[in-house]
Design a protein around this motif. Structure first.
Motif, PDB file in Angstrom:
ATOM      1  N   ARG A   1     -34.027   7.506  -4.802  1.00  0.00           N
ATOM      2  CA  ARG A   1     -32.948   7.439  -3.821  1.00  0.00           C
ATOM      3  C   ARG A   1     -33.275   6.434  -2.717  1.00  0.00           C
ATOM      4  O   ARG A   1     -32.404   5.652  -2.302  1.00  0.00           O
ATOM      5  CB  ARG A   1     -32.705   8.827  -3.223  1.00  0.00           C
ATOM      6  N   ILE A   2     -34.517   6.424  -2.258  1.00  0.00           N
ATOM      7  CA  ILE A   2     -34.926   5.486  -1.213  1.00  0.00           C
ATOM      8  C   ILE A   2     -34.899   4.055  -1.747  1.00  0.00           C
ATOM      9  O   ILE A   2     -34.443   3.133  -1.069  1.00  0.00           O
ATOM     10  CB  ILE A   2     -36.332   5.849  -0.686  1.00  0.00           C
ATOM     11  N   GLU A   3     -35.354   3.867  -2.996  1.00  0.00           N
ATOM     12  CA  GLU A   3     -35.346   2.520  -3.576  1.00  0.00           C
ATOM     13  C   GLU A   3     -33.921   2.030  -3.801  1.00  0.00           C
ATOM     14  O   GLU A   3     -33.629   0.843  -3.594  1.00  0.00           O
ATOM     15  CB  GLU A   3     -36.126   2.511  -4.893  1.00  0.00           C
ATOM     16  N   ALA A   4     -33.030   2.922  -4.207  1.00  0.00           N
ATOM     17  CA  ALA A   4     -31.619   2.546  -4.364  1.00  0.00           C
ATOM     18  C   ALA A   4     -31.041   2.112  -3.022  1.00  0.00           C
ATOM     19  O   ALA A   4     -30.268   1.141  -2.944  1.00  0.00           O
ATOM     20  CB  ALA A   4     -30.823   3.713  -4.934  1.00  0.00           C
ATOM     21  N   CYS A   5     -31.422   2.808  -1.970  1.00  0.00           N
ATOM     22  CA  CYS A   5     -30.981   2.463  -0.614  1.00  0.00           C
ATOM     23  C   CYS A   5     -31.501   1.083  -0.231  1.00  0.00           C
ATOM     24  O   CYS A   5     -30.744   0.234   0.274  1.00  0.00           O
ATOM     25  CB  CYS A   5     -31.482   3.532   0.358  1.00  0.00           C
ATOM     26  N   TYR A   6     -32.770   0.820  -0.479  1.00  0.00           N
ATOM     27  CA  TYR A   6     -33.364  -0.475  -0.140  1.00  0.00           C
ATOM     28  C   TYR A   6     -32.703  -1.610  -0.918  1.00  0.00           C
ATOM     29  O   TYR A   6     -32.319  -2.634  -0.342  1.00  0.00           O
ATOM     30  CB  TYR A   6     -34.870  -0.448  -0.419  1.00  0.00           C
ATOM     31  N   GLN A   7     -32.563  -1.447  -2.245  1.00  0.00           N
ATOM     32  CA  GLN A   7     -31.968  -2.506  -3.060  1.00  0.00           C
ATOM     33  C   GLN A   7     -30.516  -2.772  -2.648  1.00  0.00           C
ATOM     34  O   GLN A   7     -30.063  -3.924  -2.650  1.00  0.00           O
ATOM     35  CB  GLN A   7     -32.064  -2.151  -4.534  1.00  0.00           C
TER      36      GLN A   7
ATOM     37  N   PHE B   1     -26.804  11.761  -9.144  1.00  0.00           N
ATOM     38  CA  PHE B   1     -27.563  11.676  -7.899  1.00  0.00           C
ATOM     39  C   PHE B   1     -28.512  12.864  -7.760  1.00  0.00           C
ATOM     40  O   PHE B   1     -29.664  12.702  -7.345  1.00  0.00           O
ATOM     41  CB  PHE B   1     -26.602  11.630  -6.710  1.00  0.00           C
ATOM     42  N   SER B   2     -28.043  14.038  -8.149  1.00  0.00           N
ATOM     43  CA  SER B   2     -28.864  15.240  -8.012  1.00  0.00           C
ATOM     44  C   SER B   2     -30.103  15.199  -8.893  1.00  0.00           C
ATOM     45  O   SER B   2     -31.075  15.916  -8.646  1.00  0.00           O
ATOM     46  CB  SER B   2     -28.035  16.493  -8.348  1.00  0.00           C
ATOM     47  N   ASP B   3     -30.080  14.345  -9.927  1.00  0.00           N
ATOM     48  CA  ASP B   3     -31.224  14.242 -10.837  1.00  0.00           C
ATOM     49  C   ASP B   3     -32.170  13.108 -10.472  1.00  0.00           C
ATOM     50  O   ASP B   3     -33.207  12.927 -11.120  1.00  0.00           O
ATOM     51  CB  ASP B   3     -30.733  14.047 -12.279  1.00  0.00           C
ATOM     52  N   MET B   4     -31.819  12.324  -9.442  1.00  0.00           N
ATOM     53  CA  MET B   4     -32.700  11.242  -9.002  1.00  0.00           C
ATOM     54  C   MET B   4     -33.810  11.797  -8.130  1.00  0.00           C
ATOM     55  O   MET B   4     -33.597  12.726  -7.331  1.00  0.00           O
ATOM     56  CB  MET B   4     -31.919  10.195  -8.201  1.00  0.00           C
ATOM     57  N   SER B   5     -35.005  11.233  -8.252  1.00  0.00           N
ATOM     58  CA  SER B   5     -36.114  11.632  -7.392  1.00  0.00           C
ATOM     59  C   SER B   5     -35.909  11.074  -5.990  1.00  0.00           C
ATOM     60  O   SER B   5     -35.089  10.165  -5.781  1.00  0.00           O
ATOM     61  CB  SER B   5     -37.433  11.124  -7.962  1.00  0.00           C
ATOM     62  N   GLN B   6     -36.676  11.586  -5.043  1.00  0.00           N
ATOM     63  CA  GLN B   6     -36.579  11.097  -3.673  1.00  0.00           C
ATOM     64  C   GLN B   6     -36.939   9.615  -3.593  1.00  0.00           C
ATOM     65  O   GLN B   6     -36.283   8.834  -2.888  1.00  0.00           O
ATOM     66  CB  GLN B   6     -37.510  11.908  -2.756  1.00  0.00           C
ATOM     67  N   SER B   7     -37.965   9.212  -4.328  1.00  0.00           N
ATOM     68  CA  SER B   7     -38.368   7.801  -4.303  1.00  0.00           C
ATOM     69  C   SER B   7     -37.281   6.903  -4.906  1.00  0.00           C
ATOM     70  O   SER B   7     -37.068   5.785  -4.438  1.00  0.00           O
ATOM     71  CB  SER B   7     -39.687   7.608  -5.054  1.00  0.00           C
TER      72      SER B   7
ATOM     73  N   ILE C   1     -30.630   7.517   4.128  1.00  0.00           N
ATOM     74  CA  ILE C   1     -30.864   6.372   5.000  1.00  0.00           C
ATOM     75  C   ILE C   1     -31.983   6.690   5.993  1.00  0.00           C
ATOM     76  O   ILE C   1     -32.878   5.856   6.221  1.00  0.00           O
ATOM     77  CB  ILE C   1     -29.574   5.978   5.739  1.00  0.00           C
ATOM     78  N   ARG C   2     -31.952   7.878   6.565  1.00  0.00           N
ATOM     79  CA  ARG C   2     -33.016   8.275   7.507  1.00  0.00           C
ATOM     80  C   ARG C   2     -34.381   8.224   6.820  1.00  0.00           C
ATOM     81  O   ARG C   2     -35.356   7.703   7.369  1.00  0.00           O
ATOM     82  CB  ARG C   2     -32.740   9.689   8.013  1.00  0.00           C
ATOM     83  N   ASP C   3     -34.448   8.738   5.569  1.00  0.00           N
ATOM     84  CA  ASP C   3     -35.717   8.739   4.835  1.00  0.00           C
ATOM     85  C   ASP C   3     -36.166   7.308   4.525  1.00  0.00           C
ATOM     86  O   ASP C   3     -37.369   7.005   4.563  1.00  0.00           O
ATOM     87  CB  ASP C   3     -35.577   9.524   3.529  1.00  0.00           C
ATOM     88  N   ALA C   4     -35.210   6.428   4.218  1.00  0.00           N
ATOM     89  CA  ALA C   4     -35.547   5.034   3.931  1.00  0.00           C
ATOM     90  C   ALA C   4     -36.058   4.326   5.177  1.00  0.00           C
ATOM     91  O   ALA C   4     -36.969   3.485   5.105  1.00  0.00           O
ATOM     92  CB  ALA C   4     -34.333   4.309   3.362  1.00  0.00           C
ATOM     93  N   VAL C   5     -35.481   4.668   6.349  1.00  0.00           N
ATOM     94  CA  VAL C   5     -35.957   4.106   7.619  1.00  0.00           C
ATOM     95  C   VAL C   5     -37.379   4.592   7.892  1.00  0.00           C
ATOM     96  O   VAL C   5     -38.269   3.803   8.241  1.00  0.00           O
ATOM     97  CB  VAL C   5     -35.013   4.491   8.775  1.00  0.00           C
ATOM     98  N   GLU C   6     -37.608   5.875   7.701  1.00  0.00           N
ATOM     99  CA  GLU C   6     -38.935   6.444   7.955  1.00  0.00           C
ATOM    100  C   GLU C   6     -39.975   5.877   6.991  1.00  0.00           C
ATOM    101  O   GLU C   6     -41.159   5.745   7.340  1.00  0.00           O
ATOM    102  CB  GLU C   6     -38.876   7.969   7.837  1.00  0.00           C
TER     103      GLU C   6
ATOM    104  N   PRO D   1     -29.542   4.396 -11.776  1.00  0.00           N
ATOM    105  CA  PRO D   1     -30.669   4.450 -10.838  1.00  0.00           C
ATOM    106  C   PRO D   1     -31.157   3.046 -10.519  1.00  0.00           C
ATOM    107  O   PRO D   1     -30.808   2.086 -11.218  1.00  0.00           O
ATOM    108  CB  PRO D   1     -31.728   5.250 -11.621  1.00  0.00           C
ATOM    109  N   PRO D   2     -31.976   2.879  -9.481  1.00  0.00           N
ATOM    110  CA  PRO D   2     -32.395   1.533  -9.080  1.00  0.00           C
ATOM    111  C   PRO D   2     -33.239   0.842 -10.150  1.00  0.00           C
ATOM    112  O   PRO D   2     -33.877   1.492 -10.983  1.00  0.00           O
ATOM    113  CB  PRO D   2     -33.210   1.777  -7.807  1.00  0.00           C
ATOM    114  N   VAL D   3     -33.244  -0.480 -10.098  1.00  0.00           N
ATOM    115  CA  VAL D   3     -34.093  -1.278 -10.981  1.00  0.00           C
ATOM    116  C   VAL D   3     -35.552  -1.056 -10.574  1.00  0.00           C
ATOM    117  O   VAL D   3     -35.867  -0.963  -9.383  1.00  0.00           O
ATOM    118  CB  VAL D   3     -33.749  -2.777 -10.853  1.00  0.00           C
ATOM    119  N   VAL D   4     -36.436  -0.978 -11.566  1.00  0.00           N
ATOM    120  CA  VAL D   4     -37.861  -0.785 -11.284  1.00  0.00           C
ATOM    121  C   VAL D   4     -38.618  -2.042 -11.703  1.00  0.00           C
ATOM    122  O   VAL D   4     -38.568  -2.452 -12.866  1.00  0.00           O
ATOM    123  CB  VAL D   4     -38.426   0.446 -12.016  1.00  0.00           C
ATOM    124  N   PHE D   5     -39.309  -2.662 -10.747  1.00  0.00           N
ATOM    125  CA  PHE D   5     -40.153  -3.828 -11.015  1.00  0.00           C
ATOM    126  C   PHE D   5     -41.612  -3.378 -11.004  1.00  0.00           C
ATOM    127  O   PHE D   5     -42.029  -2.615 -10.121  1.00  0.00           O
ATOM    128  CB  PHE D   5     -39.960  -4.899  -9.944  1.00  0.00           C
ATOM    129  N   ALA D   6     -42.387  -3.848 -11.966  1.00  0.00           N
ATOM    130  CA  ALA D   6     -43.804  -3.475 -12.031  1.00  0.00           C
ATOM    131  C   ALA D   6     -44.593  -4.637 -12.612  1.00  0.00           C
ATOM    132  O   ALA D   6     -44.071  -5.435 -13.384  1.00  0.00           O
ATOM    133  CB  ALA D   6     -43.997  -2.223 -12.886  1.00  0.00           C
TER     134      ALA D   6
END
Length: 336
Positions: free
Chosen positions: A266-272, A258-264, A307-312, A237-242
């Motif tokens: 998935r979007i962060e993985a797309c961005y990174q 992938f099926s166990d990843m949250s929507q957020s 990708i559509r969700d990441a754009v939105e 899953p994507p790296v989390v910075f806090a």
């Protein structure tokens, strides 16, 4: 004086005045020279000149002072230096997903540079492993990429705020993740989602420069890119910075479908992924993101939806906003 400045924390004295032999008894010069691939000087005078050049020691007419950077990087035992005992790195293992039950705790004894490889070896022993096949041979590797472990530990050590009292860098291991925390929030000029690929602002430039020369960490600005690249290679899953008011934390998560990843996530993985491709002089496409997420060709539609969700969500955008093609569309980070 116009050119006067306050000394950095690294330049402050960590000891009272010492003889040369006392300095050499407290600092592991052999290990530092080994990191530099340099021979040990023939005599103590030459060795002390080198330590002075490294800013690990400050000469005086009657002896030497060990500086904070000398102690924090090369101490044989950090506990022997007043004020630095609480700066030793701590590794804590927990049972399960929270801090309710501790399995064990290890506190580093040596300076950061001379103890770094020992810390990596310790983590590789205690972290969960998975079996891989390379050149027809089976071998076990940790579920977290070693390059990510190295860069995140080095980052926590180098960029911590040493002036924060009573606390030091910490590695916490849970059943599903590993967290790297250091004292001190990000500088005001840094944004939490613009850390990958940008040049860091180090509080401790002498220590950071030493770590680069000792080949402990990579060149400026490439560390988090290597972390994300390792995470993608392992399919994590994507790296989390806090960050909080007085700390900065990076979290790596263990492998998850992938099926166990949250929507957020998935979007962060797309961005990174888009950021990594951008700094590699490329662009993100459906194909590259599908490969990053270890998904099958038949799942192209699911990837398009991510990708559509990441754009939105305003995380990525089309490289060519005038293009109407969906199949061959290219994407870049929102700020590109």
């Amino acid at each position: 004086m116009l050119n006067s400045r306050s000394p950095r924390w690294e330049e402050l004295r960590a000891t009272t005045l010492l003889r040369a032999d006392e300095v050499l008894g407290k600092l592991d010069t052999e290990s530092v020279l080994r990191l530099l691939n340099r021979p040990v000087p023939d005599n103590a005078e030459e060795l002390m000149q080198w330590l002075t050049g490294e800013k690990f020691a400050e000469p005086d007419d009657n002896g030497y002072y060990i500086t904070n950077v000398g102690a924090i990087a090369a101490a044989r035992r950090l506990a022997e230096f007043d004020g630095l005992e609480r700066k030793r790195i701590r590794v804590i293992r927990y049972k399960g997903l929270n801090k309710v039950e501790t399995i064990d705790e290890m506190v580093g004894q040596k300076g950061y540079a001379v103890g770094f490889e020992g810390l990596i070896a310790y983590l590789k022993r205690i972290l969960p492993h998975s079996e891989v096949i390379e050149a027809a041979l089976r071998r076990e590797v940790t579920v977290y990429p070693e390059i990510a472990l190295r860069e995140l530990i080095a980052n926590a050590l180098i960029h911590q705020d040493f002036t924060t009292p009573g606390t030091g860098p910490m590695i916490e291991i849970f059943a599903d993740r590993i967290e790297f925390t250091n004292p001190g929030a990000l500088p005001p000029s840094k944004k939490i989602d613009r850390l990958i690929g940008t040049t860091p602002e180090s509080r401790n430039e002498i220590l950071a420069s030493a770590f680069r020369r000792y080949h402990i960490c990579e060149e400026r600005g490439t560390g988090f890119m290597k972390v994300v690249a390792g995470v993608e290679l392992y399919g994590l899953p994507p790296v989390v910075f806090a960050q909080g008011e007085n700390f900065f934390k990076v979290t790596l998560y263990a492998p998850r479908k992938f099926s166990d990843m949250s929507q957020s996530e998935r979007i962060e993985a797309c961005y990174q992924h888009a950021v990594l491709k951008y700094f590699s002089s490329g662009t993100m496409t459906n194909t590259t993101l599908r490969e990053r997420l270890k998904m099958h060709e038949k799942q192209r539609t699911q990837v398009s939806n991510i990708i559509r969700d990441a754009v939105e969500a305003g995380r990525v955008k089309r490289k060519d906003p005038t293009s109407t093609s969906s199949k061959f569309a290219e994407y870049v980070p929102y700020w590109a």
